[in-house]
Motif scaffolding. Structure first.
Motif: not given
Length: 174
Positions: A70-87
């Motif tokens: 995921f890259s982009g704005i979600y809610g109030e945060n900006t993300y760049a190339n984020v992969k999900p954690e184990f949980e």
């Protein structure tokens, strides 16, 4: 033409030698297969244990292997190339099923609607199993959330809170 004849032979052999899909109290089944959903795919494993003629309980676990970054704005945060954690990738559920093979009158086919209570939501499912032999068959299942535990504040909350489709092999454990 040879391929068509071979396919017809295998299908008719499988149908004539098919076995009972759900036997009731004391029955035990294990399913393993692919889990397909929006944003990722993975594996699913489940076990069901018969409590009565048309009722069973069990457990199901899924793990997402391939998940979109995921890259982009979600809610109030900006993300760049984020992969999900184990949980974010794993889910485990306790479930109950209404096994309808004796109701519909087809012993080899077990249609089972049910409810599940998991780590991420309360949901339902509709599945089916068909056994070719005493110990081996195929299954397919459609799962859906009814009530989720989060309020969608995290980027990957949707991974375990959506409609899923599973298909794979089923094994008789009793």
């Amino acid at each position: 033409m040879k391929k068509i004849i071979t396919l017809v032979f295998l299908a008719s052999f499988g149908l004539t030698n098919a076995q009972q899909a759900f036997k009731g109290k004391g029955d035990a089944k294990f399913n393993v297969g692919a889990n397909i959903q929006d944003g990722g795919s993975g594996i699913q494993a489940s076990a069901d244990f018969g409590l009565g003629e048309n009722f069973s309980y069990g457990f199901v676990a899924t793990y997402l292997l391939g998940v979109d970054e995921f890259s982009g704005i979600y809610g109030e945060n900006t993300y760049a190339n984020v992969k999900p954690e184990f949980e974010d990738r794993v889910d485990a559920k306790f479930r109950i099923n209404a096994n309808l093979s004796s109701v519909i009158g087809v012993e080899q086919l077990d249609i089972y609607p049910g409810l599940s209570l998991g780590l991420h939501n309360f949901g339902g499912h509709l599945g089916g199993r068909y056994f070719f032999t005493e110990g081996f068959g195929v299954f397919t299942e459609l799962g859906f959330p009814i009530a989720k535990y989060s309020d969608d504040k995290e980027v990957f909350d949707h991974l375990n809170n959506q409609v899923t489709f599973s298909i794979g092999a089923s094994f008789n454990l009793d």
